[in-house]
Scaffold this motif. Structure first.
Motif, PDB file in Angstrom:
ATOM      1  N   ILE A   9       0.829  -1.198   0.000  1.00  0.00           N
ATOM      2  CA  ILE A   9       0.000   0.000   0.000  1.00  0.00           C
ATOM      3  C   ILE A   9       0.872   1.261   0.000  1.00  0.00           C
ATOM      4  N   ALA A  21      -3.313   6.639   3.954  1.00  0.00           N
ATOM      5  CA  ALA A  21      -4.709   6.690   4.404  1.00  0.00           C
ATOM      6  C   ALA A  21      -5.663   6.885   3.235  1.00  0.00           C
ATOM      7  N   SER A  24      -6.049   3.634   1.396  1.00  0.00           N
ATOM      8  CA  SER A  24      -6.905   2.761   2.199  1.00  0.00           C
ATOM      9  C   SER A  24      -8.370   3.121   2.010  1.00  0.00           C
ATOM     10  N   ARG A  25      -8.655   4.441   1.951  1.00  0.00           N
ATOM     11  CA  ARG A  25     -10.048   4.868   1.765  1.00  0.00           C
ATOM     12  C   ARG A  25     -10.586   4.458   0.399  1.00  0.00           C
ATOM     13  N   ASN A  28     -11.020   0.469   0.484  1.00  0.00           N
ATOM     14  CA  ASN A  28     -12.115   0.007   1.340  1.00  0.00           C
ATOM     15  C   ASN A  28     -13.441   0.697   1.055  1.00  0.00           C
ATOM     16  N   PRO A  52      -4.835  -5.906  -2.259  1.00  0.00           N
ATOM     17  CA  PRO A  52      -4.956  -5.533  -0.851  1.00  0.00           C
ATOM     18  C   PRO A  52      -4.755  -6.724   0.084  1.00  0.00           C
ATOM     19  N   ARG A  57      -6.248  -5.615   6.654  1.00  0.00           N
ATOM     20  CA  ARG A  57      -7.446  -4.772   6.709  1.00  0.00           C
ATOM     21  C   ARG A  57      -8.366  -5.226   7.830  1.00  0.00           C
ATOM     22  N   ASN A  60      -7.201  -3.988  11.153  1.00  0.00           N
ATOM     23  CA  ASN A  60      -7.493  -2.562  11.351  1.00  0.00           C
ATOM     24  C   ASN A  60      -8.963  -2.330  11.686  1.00  0.00           C
ATOM     25  N   THR A  61      -9.844  -3.055  10.977  1.00  0.00           N
ATOM     26  CA  THR A  61     -11.285  -2.852  11.177  1.00  0.00           C
ATOM     27  C   THR A  61     -11.843  -3.715  12.294  1.00  0.00           C
TER      28      THR A  61
END
Length: 342
Positions: A9, A21, A24-25, A28, A52, A57, A60-61
């Motif tokens: 990433i 960031a 990532s946005r 996702n 990805p 991920r 993180n979530t």
């Protein structure tokens, strides 16, 4: 040959000239990003062949994007069509499936479920669970931490969601169809280790006793009912049973057994349906390809799967448990006909 390093990433962010960031946005799709920026990131992703990291991920979530599915066997097309319905629905919500096969063994079923929980799946769908052979405490403890949906289960456990057909009613309708054709003595063919087989047998016993017939004289167990050997095992068993029975019809707990019974009748020179009517249950694709085509009860396999997936995602998101019951439908084909005249 040196293996090409996988793009990260960070590589994508550098190529696109944006922050990690922002990448990532875009990946996702969880925050709004300017269209111009989004296109730059997408271009960088394509140029670098970036894939990805799902595990990162999920860390993180703190949410898994995997749903576990436990299936009794892989040789019955019934389960394949149910899984197709599950996959079709969960794909829309960006989930993937992790499939485990219990091989119709209650102990193996527990191991499969435990393995899925260890992999931190978001929820589990169990197709035709062996709830009658598993300690209820196992499931009551499981559902406290993992959303759970049963397909075609008959033992109620609090907080578990259920979707299924009314197989007792479906069995009644199947027997009613045979009896409307003049059949009184009906052979019942089942397998081992299945709540589904047991609910059908219980219904068969009630119906037969109501007509003054001893059901014990007409029940045949062929063993494993969802394996690669099921058709041949049914054929071999029925080749020994059919010459000795006065039954004019056979009701089978699934279509694999129904096909095996057709094969047994053919090998014995028994004409279907002129001398013997044969009925299955499920309406898998195979039932349309045998000769004669198998009369059966449609179990709404794709809908079972899609409804189960819907209930599981609702359970994951809201914590609410629900129950959905579908109706079986008679599919009349070529393997049933009027009872032979005495």
């Amino acid at each position: 040959m040196e293996q090409k390093r996988k793009a990260t990433i960070v590589d994508v962010a550098k190529r696109a000239g944006v922050s990690v960031a922002t990448v990532s946005r875009v990946v996702n799709a969880n925050y709004p990003v300017k269209e111009e920026t989004r296109q730059k990131v997408q271009k960088a992703i394509e140029e670098l062949d970036y894939v990805p990291n799902v595990q990162a991920r999920e860390l993180n979530t703190q949410r898994s994007s995997t749903i576990g599915v436990v299936v009794p066997g892989l040789y019955n097309m019934f389960f394949a069509q149910v899984i197709d319905g599950i996959e079709d629905y969960v794909r829309q919500d960006q989930y993937s499936l992790l499939l485990n096969c219990a091989k119709n063994d209650p102990k193996q079923e527990m191991k499969c479920i435990t393995a899925l929980v260890a992999r931190n799946v978001s929820g589990i769908i169990v197709i035709s669970p062996n709830t009658a052979h598993i300690k209820e405490e196992f499931y009551t403890q499981l559902v406290r931490r993992t959303p759970l949906v049963f397909i075609n289960a008959y033992h109620y456990i609090p907080d578990v969601s259920y979707v299924g057909n009314d197989e007792a009613l479906g069995t009644q309708e199947a027997l009613r169809h045979l009896m409307s054709l003049g059949h009184e003595r009906i052979l019942f063919v089942r397998g081992v280790n299945s709540d589904s087989y047991q609910i059908k047998e219980d219904t068969f016993r009630v119906v037969m006793r109501g007509r003054g017939i001893d059901p014990d004289a007409y029940i045949v167990n062929i063993g494993e009912g969802n394996s690669v050997e099921t058709v041949d095992d049914t054929m071999q068993t029925l080749m020994g049973v059919l010459p000795k029975t006065d039954a004019t019809a056979v009701f089978c707990c699934n279509d694999l057994m129904g096909v095996g019974t057709i094969n047994a009748a053919s090998a014995l020179g028994i004409r279907v349906p002129q001398e013997l009517s044969i009925m299955g249950f499920d309406n898998i694709a195979l039932s349309r390809y045998v000769s004669p085509k198998l009369t059966t009860m449609d179990q709404n396999m794709f809908r079972l799967g899609s409804n189960a997936a819907q209930l599981l995602i609702e359970k994951i998101e809201t914590g609410q448990s629900k129950r959905i019951t579908l109706d079986n439908t008679l599919v009349e084909r070529e393997s049933t006909g009027p009872a032979p005249k005495k």
